[in-house]
Motif scaffolding. Structure first.
Motif, PDB file in Angstrom:
ATOM      1  N   MET A   1       0.929  -1.143   0.030  1.00  0.00           N
ATOM      2  CA  MET A   1      -0.077   0.128  -0.020  1.00  0.00           C
ATOM      3  C   MET A   1       0.885   1.136   0.105  1.00  0.00           C
ATOM      4  N   LYS A   2       0.415   2.277  -0.615  1.00  0.00           N
ATOM      5  CA  LYS A   2       1.259   3.490  -0.699  1.00  0.00           C
ATOM      6  C   LYS A   2       1.272   4.178   0.541  1.00  0.00           C
ATOM      7  N   ASN A   3       0.034   4.220   1.171  1.00  0.00           N
ATOM      8  CA  ASN A   3      -0.259   4.815   2.566  1.00  0.00           C
ATOM      9  C   ASN A   3      -1.181   3.957   3.431  1.00  0.00           C
ATOM     10  N   SER A   4      -0.651   4.018   4.674  1.00  0.00           N
ATOM     11  CA  SER A   4      -1.391   2.966   5.473  1.00  0.00           C
ATOM     12  C   SER A   4      -2.510   3.702   6.336  1.00  0.00           C
ATOM     13  N   GLU A   5      -2.992   4.877   5.866  1.00  0.00           N
ATOM     14  CA  GLU A   5      -4.010   5.585   6.556  1.00  0.00           C
ATOM     15  C   GLU A   5      -5.251   4.816   6.504  1.00  0.00           C
ATOM     16  N   PRO A   6      -5.591   4.432   5.084  1.00  0.00           N
ATOM     17  CA  PRO A   6      -6.860   3.793   4.889  1.00  0.00           C
ATOM     18  C   PRO A   6      -7.031   2.386   5.479  1.00  0.00           C
ATOM     19  N   ALA A   7      -5.838   1.709   5.614  1.00  0.00           N
ATOM     20  CA  ALA A   7      -5.748   0.419   6.169  1.00  0.00           C
ATOM     21  C   ALA A   7      -6.178   0.477   7.608  1.00  0.00           C
ATOM     22  N   ALA A   8      -5.346   1.462   8.479  1.00  0.00           N
ATOM     23  CA  ALA A   8      -5.597   1.880   9.868  1.00  0.00           C
ATOM     24  C   ALA A   8      -6.997   2.037   9.880  1.00  0.00           C
ATOM     25  N   GLN A   9      -7.730   2.961   9.067  1.00  0.00           N
ATOM     26  CA  GLN A   9      -8.985   3.334   9.302  1.00  0.00           C
ATOM     27  C   GLN A   9      -9.929   2.098   9.175  1.00  0.00           C
ATOM     28  N   PHE A  10      -9.620   1.214   8.274  1.00  0.00           N
ATOM     29  CA  PHE A  10     -10.298   0.054   8.168  1.00  0.00           C
ATOM     30  C   PHE A  10     -10.232  -0.799   9.320  1.00  0.00           C
ATOM     31  N   LYS A  11      -8.880  -1.004   9.901  1.00  0.00           N
ATOM     32  CA  LYS A  11      -9.156  -1.712  11.130  1.00  0.00           C
ATOM     33  C   LYS A  11      -9.831  -1.235  12.285  1.00  0.00           C
ATOM     34  N   ARG A  12      -9.932   0.221  12.311  1.00  0.00           N
ATOM     35  CA  ARG A  12     -10.735   0.607  13.621  1.00  0.00           C
ATOM     36  C   ARG A  12     -12.049   0.386  12.926  1.00  0.00           C
ATOM     37  N   LEU A  13     -12.539   0.567  11.924  1.00  0.00           N
ATOM     38  CA  LEU A  13     -14.109   0.198  11.383  1.00  0.00           C
ATOM     39  C   LEU A  13     -14.331  -1.078  11.800  1.00  0.00           C
ATOM     40  N   GLU A  14     -13.356  -2.299  11.508  1.00  0.00           N
ATOM     41  CA  GLU A  14     -13.764  -3.622  11.599  1.00  0.00           C
ATOM     42  C   GLU A  14     -13.835  -4.021  13.176  1.00  0.00           C
ATOM     43  N   GLN A  15     -13.205  -3.298  13.953  1.00  0.00           N
ATOM     44  CA  GLN A  15     -13.243  -3.511  15.229  1.00  0.00           C
ATOM     45  C   GLN A  15     -14.564  -3.021  15.887  1.00  0.00           C
ATOM     46  N   HIS A  16     -15.315  -2.212  15.461  1.00  0.00           N
ATOM     47  CA  HIS A  16     -16.755  -1.662  15.917  1.00  0.00           C
ATOM     48  C   HIS A  16     -17.765  -2.024  15.056  1.00  0.00           C
ATOM     49  N   THR A  17     -17.516  -2.842  13.963  1.00  0.00           N
ATOM     50  CA  THR A  17     -18.683  -3.107  13.152  1.00  0.00           C
ATOM     51  C   THR A  17     -18.900  -4.505  12.773  1.00  0.00           C
ATOM     52  N   ALA A  18     -19.736  -4.935  11.892  1.00  0.00           N
ATOM     53  CA  ALA A  18     -19.641  -6.280  11.518  1.00  0.00           C
ATOM     54  C   ALA A  18     -19.330  -6.576   9.988  1.00  0.00           C
ATOM     55  N   TYR A  19     -18.122  -5.778   9.780  1.00  0.00           N
ATOM     56  CA  TYR A  19     -17.601  -5.987   8.413  1.00  0.00           C
ATOM     57  C   TYR A  19     -16.028  -6.639   8.916  1.00  0.00           C
ATOM     58  N   ALA A  20     -15.855  -7.568   7.851  1.00  0.00           N
ATOM     59  CA  ALA A  20     -14.322  -8.139   7.694  1.00  0.00           C
ATOM     60  C   ALA A  20     -13.645  -7.826   6.626  1.00  0.00           C
ATOM     61  N   GLY A  31      -8.223   7.826  -1.125  1.00  0.00           N
ATOM     62  CA  GLY A  31      -8.320   6.933  -0.525  1.00  0.00           C
ATOM     63  C   GLY A  31      -8.347   5.573  -0.932  1.00  0.00           C
ATOM     64  N   SER A  32      -9.112   4.655  -0.481  1.00  0.00           N
ATOM     65  CA  SER A  32      -8.937   3.234  -0.761  1.00  0.00           C
ATOM     66  C   SER A  32     -10.347   2.571  -0.897  1.00  0.00           C
ATOM     67  N   VAL A  33     -10.592   1.514  -1.836  1.00  0.00           N
ATOM     68  CA  VAL A  33     -11.794   0.730  -1.910  1.00  0.00           C
ATOM     69  C   VAL A  33     -11.568  -0.650  -1.338  1.00  0.00           C
ATOM     70  N   TYR A  34     -12.261  -1.309  -0.355  1.00  0.00           N
ATOM     71  CA  TYR A  34     -11.795  -2.495   0.071  1.00  0.00           C
ATOM     72  C   TYR A  34     -13.243  -3.572  -0.306  1.00  0.00           C
ATOM     73  N   GLU A  35     -12.888  -4.814  -0.527  1.00  0.00           N
ATOM     74  CA  GLU A  35     -14.236  -5.639  -0.487  1.00  0.00           C
ATOM     75  C   GLU A  35     -13.915  -6.252   0.782  1.00  0.00           C
TER      76      GLU A  35
END
Length: 79
Positions: A1-20, A31-35
């Motif tokens: 990844m070019k910048n880890s900011e979106p990955a860090a955002q997603f990890k925080r999101l993953e901790q508080h929601t029902a997304y994996a 930004g970034s788009v994730y499946e």
């Protein structure tokens, strides 16, 4: 990844929601788009795409957040 900011955002999101997180579909300057997999009741799962905007973009262009939310609402109405 070019910048880890979106990955860090997603990890925080993953901790508080029902997304994996499944994988990164693409990333660019804004930004970034994730499946991801959304997990629900009784083993329900749904494949989704999650778009994350870099905090730095929102900080520099606050109006961008309004456009982003508007886009999300439009897409939600289509699905």
């Amino acid at each position: 990844m070019k910048n880890s900011e979106p990955a860090a955002q997603f990890k925080r999101l993953e901790q508080h929601t029902a997304y994996a997180l499944v994988r990164c579909l693409g990333e660019g300057g804004m930004g970034s788009v994730y499946e991801a997999t959304q997990h629900g009741a009784d083993g329900f799962t749904k494949r989704v795409a999650i778009k994350l905007i870099r905090d730095s973009v929102v900080a520099q262009h606050p109006e961008f957040l309004q456009n982003f939310v508007g886009e999300a609402k439009l897409v939600a109405q289509l699905v």
